[in-house]
Scaffold this motif. Sequence first.
Motif, short mmCIF file in Angstrom:
data_model
loop_
_atom_site.label_atom_id
_atom_site.label_comp_id
_atom_site.label_asym_id
_atom_site.label_seq_id
_atom_site.Cartn_x
_atom_site.Cartn_y
_atom_site.Cartn_z
N LEU A 107 5.23 -5.72 -2.84
CA LEU A 107 6.20 -6.09 -1.80
C LEU A 107 7.55 -5.41 -1.93
CD1 LEU A 107 5.54 -9.95 -1.80
CD2 LEU A 107 5.03 -8.38 0.09
N ILE A 108 7.97 -5.13 -3.15
CA ILE A 108 9.38 -4.77 -3.36
C ILE A 108 9.65 -3.27 -3.36
CG2 ILE A 108 11.29 -4.96 -5.06
CD1 ILE A 108 10.56 -7.47 -3.27
N HIS A 109 10.60 -2.88 -2.51
CA HIS A 109 11.12 -1.51 -2.46
C HIS A 109 12.54 -1.54 -3.03
CE1 HIS A 109 7.99 0.16 0.28
NE2 HIS A 109 7.85 -1.12 0.56
N PRO A 110 13.03 -0.37 -3.50
CA PRO A 110 14.40 -0.37 -4.04
C PRO A 110 15.39 -0.96 -3.05
CG PRO A 110 13.31 1.70 -4.54
CD PRO A 110 12.38 0.94 -3.62
N GLY A 111 16.27 -1.83 -3.58
CA GLY A 111 17.31 -2.44 -2.75
C GLY A 111 16.92 -3.77 -2.14
N ASP A 112 15.65 -4.12 -2.20
CA ASP A 112 15.23 -5.42 -1.65
C ASP A 112 15.78 -6.57 -2.49
OD1 ASP A 112 13.78 -4.29 0.41
OD2 ASP A 112 11.82 -4.52 -0.57
N GLU A 113 16.10 -7.65 -1.83
CA GLU A 113 16.59 -8.84 -2.55
C GLU A 113 15.50 -9.91 -2.62
OE1 GLU A 113 20.24 -10.13 -0.71
OE2 GLU A 113 21.27 -8.27 -1.25
N PHE A 131 10.90 -2.62 -10.10
CA PHE A 131 10.58 -1.95 -8.83
C PHE A 131 11.83 -1.68 -7.99
CE2 PHE A 131 6.58 -3.82 -10.17
CZ PHE A 131 5.74 -2.72 -10.03
N GLY A 132 13.00 -1.83 -8.61
CA GLY A 132 14.25 -1.49 -7.91
C GLY A 132 14.80 -2.61 -7.06
N GLY A 133 14.22 -3.80 -7.18
CA GLY A 133 14.73 -4.94 -6.41
C GLY A 133 15.86 -5.64 -7.15
N ARG A 159 18.77 -7.92 3.59
CA ARG A 159 17.95 -7.25 2.57
C ARG A 159 16.94 -8.19 1.91
NH1 ARG A 159 19.33 -2.49 0.23
NH2 ARG A 159 21.06 -1.40 1.20
N THR A 160 17.02 -9.48 2.21
CA THR A 160 16.11 -10.42 1.55
C THR A 160 14.68 -10.15 1.99
OG1 THR A 160 17.87 -12.06 1.65
CG2 THR A 160 15.69 -12.86 1.05
N LYS A 161 13.78 -10.01 1.00
CA LYS A 161 12.40 -9.68 1.31
C LYS A 161 11.45 -10.80 0.90
CE LYS A 161 9.91 -6.17 2.40
NZ LYS A 161 9.71 -5.14 1.48
N LEU A 162 11.82 -11.47 -0.21
CA LEU A 162 10.83 -12.33 -0.86
C LEU A 162 11.50 -13.55 -1.48
CD1 LEU A 162 7.99 -12.65 -2.39
CD2 LEU A 162 8.94 -11.12 -4.13
N ILE A 163 10.76 -14.67 -1.46
CA ILE A 163 11.17 -15.86 -2.23
C ILE A 163 10.05 -16.15 -3.22
CG2 ILE A 163 11.76 -18.31 -2.14
CD1 ILE A 163 12.79 -17.99 0.66
N ILE A 164 10.41 -16.35 -4.49
CA ILE A 164 9.39 -16.70 -5.49
C ILE A 164 9.56 -18.17 -5.85
CG2 ILE A 164 8.45 -16.23 -7.78
CD1 ILE A 164 9.56 -13.40 -7.63
N ILE A 165 8.46 -18.91 -5.73
CA ILE A 165 8.51 -20.31 -6.18
C ILE A 165 7.49 -20.51 -7.30
CG2 ILE A 165 9.33 -21.27 -3.98
CD1 ILE A 165 6.40 -22.22 -3.49
N ASN A 166 7.73 -21.54 -8.07
CA ASN A 166 6.80 -21.88 -9.17
C ASN A 166 6.58 -23.39 -9.11
OD1 ASN A 166 7.19 -22.21 -12.77
ND2 ASN A 166 5.34 -22.03 -11.57
N ASN A 167 5.37 -23.76 -8.75
CA ASN A 167 5.07 -25.17 -8.49
C ASN A 167 3.65 -25.50 -8.95
OD1 ASN A 167 5.18 -27.76 -7.34
ND2 ASN A 167 4.23 -27.02 -5.45
N PRO A 168 3.52 -26.46 -9.90
CA PRO A 168 4.49 -27.17 -10.70
C PRO A 168 5.33 -26.20 -11.53
CG PRO A 168 2.34 -28.23 -10.91
CD PRO A 168 2.13 -26.96 -10.16
N ALA A 248 -6.27 -11.18 3.98
CA ALA A 248 -6.91 -9.86 3.81
C ALA A 248 -5.91 -8.71 3.87
CB ALA A 248 -8.00 -9.69 4.86
N ARG A 249 -4.95 -8.79 4.79
CA ARG A 249 -3.97 -7.71 4.95
C ARG A 249 -3.15 -7.54 3.66
NH1 ARG A 249 1.71 -7.76 6.82
NH2 ARG A 249 1.65 -10.01 6.61
N LEU A 250 -2.69 -8.65 3.09
CA LEU A 250 -1.87 -8.57 1.88
C LEU A 250 -2.73 -8.24 0.65
CD1 LEU A 250 0.71 -11.50 2.30
CD2 LEU A 250 1.02 -9.07 2.76
N THR A 251 -3.97 -8.71 0.66
CA THR A 251 -4.86 -8.42 -0.47
C THR A 251 -5.17 -6.93 -0.53
OG1 THR A 251 -5.81 -10.63 -0.52
CG2 THR A 251 -7.17 -8.87 -1.43
N GLU A 252 -5.39 -6.34 0.62
CA GLU A 252 -5.70 -4.90 0.66
C GLU A 252 -4.56 -4.09 0.03
OE1 GLU A 252 -6.97 -3.77 4.63
OE2 GLU A 252 -6.48 -1.68 4.10
N GLU A 253 -3.33 -4.45 0.36
CA GLU A 253 -2.17 -3.75 -0.22
C GLU A 253 -2.06 -4.03 -1.72
OE1 GLU A 253 -0.07 -1.45 1.02
OE2 GLU A 253 -1.36 -1.49 2.79
#
Length: 381
Positions: A107-113, A131-133, A159-168, A248-253
Amino acid sequence: MPSFVSKLPATPVSIFSRMSQLAHTHQAVNLSQGFPDFAVEPELIKLVTTYMQEGFNQYAPMPGVLALRERIAYKYQALTQIDVHPETEITITAGGTQGLFTAIGTLIHPGDEVIIFEPAYDSYQPSVEAFGGKIVPVRLFAPDFEIDWEAVREKITSRTKLIIINNPNNPTGRILTKADVTALEELVDAHGLYVISDEVYEHLTYDEQKHQSILYSPILRERGYVVASFGKVLHATGWKIGYVIACARLTEEFRKIHQFNVFSVNTPMQWAIADYLSDADYYTNLAAGFQAKRDYLSTALQQTRFKVLPCEGTYFMLLDYSEVSVQAELDFAIHLTAKAKVAMIPISSFYSKEVNQSLLRICFAKEKVTLDRAVDCLLHI
Ligand code: PMP
Ligand code: GLN
């Protein structure tokens, strides 16, 4: 010598390696790094051995042995009524860590937040930075570590691209509510973001509380990677095997990177785990055993001056030591390991900026005798 520019100049050796090493040096009870001290089921070991002896020793298919992917799909269907396609939506990985790294790399390109919630599992930040994020932390604090979703919204930029959660959550032991997942869904939808949901402790939720996987949400299902680990499920953290679920789209990548990151994961274990996990009840029984350990340890700790914070999931609990010492967390963790002979993890190491809440993380995935030894040491401090 040509000059060498580090990609991770500020990244130290992981706190888990550091505290485990210290525990070893001082012959302390090691309740720091999260791993069970009880044996893997002999039946599972036998299955791995049998598959090795029968010649299942060459490369597995790049996305994983299909029989194992079918077992995983079956589990989701049986326990949650969620349909996951074994061929196009599941990839077997070399543990949760590789799943996270590859998903982040996809998912992450340089400069992504990337928005992460602190205290955060230690691999998120360096993986994003490799990965430059850039990580944008949302800091959560004891005692309840609740997420203020309005504060999260304020951190979102173009620039926000992604949110990471951890649950539990590791290390807080807290779980997200349905309302949290709905709030996440709204943000992701409104701002066109992606999500990585680290669900390695999905089966360890206690007191009848239900795990809120992002897979329940049709919106997040299209925008997210779910990361899981067999290390937690099979009490075999050293086997380094897990999986990632995505549409499927994200798995392929994901697989474009995965195939050059590990290509495939060890073959005999995949076949053995597929055989071993034929019954979905295996998963439902996991939480009861760990809940009993949680209760046993928290009751025993009442004899000490350490205060236990509520634990809703994972096999970690937080201990407040403010009645015992005024030392900063890392210093106190080192002191405890050397003097009381019990090793734990300072919570400050899960924050990117200094914070001191007088909290240590203790791992209770241990035999009763180990927990007894630890409590005995803590009684005398
Ligand atoms: N995420 C979290 C929250 C973890 O606690 C761990 C390790 N216990 C992992 C990911 C990594 O899992 P694995 O050991 O399968 O790489
Ligand atoms: N996940 C384990 C923990 O939180 C440690 C994994 C590791 O040592 N990298 O303790």
